[in-house]
Design a protein around this motif. Structure first.
Motif, PDB file in Angstrom:
ATOM      1  N   LYS A  81      -8.468   2.558   1.223  1.00 12.92           N
ATOM      2  CA  LYS A  81      -8.294   2.578  -0.229  1.00 12.92           C
ATOM      3  C   LYS A  81      -9.636   2.617  -0.948  1.00 12.92           C
ATOM      4  O   LYS A  81      -9.778   3.271  -1.990  1.00 12.92           O
ATOM      5  N   PHE A  92       0.838  -1.191   0.000  1.00 13.00           N
ATOM      6  CA  PHE A  92       0.000   0.000   0.000  1.00 13.00           C
ATOM      7  C   PHE A  92       0.875   1.245   0.000  1.00 13.00           C
ATOM      8  O   PHE A  92       1.948   1.262   0.623  1.00 13.00           O
ATOM      9  N   LEU A 115      -6.356  -0.631   5.819  1.00 14.29           N
ATOM     10  CA  LEU A 115      -5.853   0.027   4.622  1.00 14.29           C
ATOM     11  C   LEU A 115      -6.714  -0.276   3.401  1.00 14.29           C
ATOM     12  O   LEU A 115      -6.852   0.566   2.511  1.00 14.29           O
ATOM     13  N   CYS A 169       0.403   5.054   1.236  1.00 18.55           N
ATOM     14  CA  CYS A 169      -0.536   5.775   2.097  1.00 18.55           C
ATOM     15  C   CYS A 169      -0.172   7.247   2.195  1.00 18.55           C
ATOM     16  O   CYS A 169       1.006   7.606   2.287  1.00 18.55           O
TER      17      CYS A 169
END
Length: 259
Positions: free
Chosen positions: A177, A84, A173, A86
């Motif tokens: 997303k 990911f 996450l 972020c």
């Protein structure tokens, strides 16, 4: 006087199977090459073709069934993605009047099977935090910080009250997303001091060993809550801001000479 007479015996010729005007044709026969029926080869080739076609259809069905099971059964157990990127907006109460909301950027790798997380914090836009690579090893119960600016590693017991387990962090996450959940935008601070040099790197496990191999590595201990950092100590401390929960964490690492 006896008279003996003989009657002529007529010999009958065998009747011809065909008329006299037709000739009988004899085909040559070879003992070396047996003559097979013409339809036998064609029949075997057709059978082989049907068997091959059946196998192709069976394998295609098996592959489609496997894909179906993977997508609809295992997809709920295996993460769609483990990496990911972020960006989190948060407010620092110390600098809020001057800087307002700040942005923290990091890359997160979540490895559920191995039970660890790896966080990479690039050089921030503001100068109060160091870039770092962080590993949270839930199997060993350890956290390692590689301060890239100092090129040193620091190891401490994993704080499970702050760091989410891999499965929970992955779910968080994924929701961020998808836009269904936004983390809270505040920051907390944890203060640590250097407690000594780590000599045996292998006891730290393979993931932290790989991160800190060839670097000076120190063990940390957490500072008691009632003892805060003063201005003199702040000059000998380094700050790493990272995101591994619904809030931002500022890890403060101070040199052992301040004890």
């Amino acid at each position: 006087m006896v008279k003996i007479s003989f009657q002529p015996v007529s010999v009958q010729k065998p009747e011809k199977e065909n008329d006299g005007d037709k000739e009988e044709i004899h085909m040559p026969y070879s003992h070396d090459e047996p003559v097979l029926p013409v339809c036998s080869k064609k029949s075997s080739m057709s059978g082989l073709w049907y068997i091959t076609l059946g196998l192709v259809i069976f394998m295609s069905g098996l592959i489609m069934a496997s894909v179906y099971l993977y997508r609809y059964y295992y997809s709920s157990q295996i993460p769609e993605d483990s990496l990911f990127h972020c960006r989190v907006m948060y407010e620092d109460p110390l600098y809020a009047p001057l800087l307002g909301r700040q942005e923290l950027e990091e890359n997160v790798g979540i490895y559920i099977d191995e039970n660890y997380e790896q966080i990479s914090v690039p050089v921030p836009d503001f100068g109060s935090s160091d870039p770092a690579d962080i590993i949270h090893d839930f199997h060993r119960g350890l956290t390692a910080y590689h301060d890239i600016a100092l090129d040193k590693c620091y190891v401490i017991e994993l704080n499970t009250t702050i760091v989410m387990p891999p499965r929970n962090l992955w779910e968080l996450l994924v929701n961020v997303k998808r836009g269904t959940y936004l983390p809270q935008t505040y920051i907390i601070q944890e203060e640590m001091v250097v407690a000594g040099r780590v000599r045996n790197m292998r006891q730290l496990g393979p993931f932290i060993h790989r991160l800190c191999y060839g670097k000076e590595t120190y063990r940390l201990r957490r500072r008691s809550a009632h003892k805060r950092i003063d201005k003199r100590e702040a000059r000998n401390c380094h700050y790493i801001r990272h995101f591994e929960n619904t809030f931002v964490v500022e890890t403060v690492i101070c040199d052992r000479a301040l004890l």
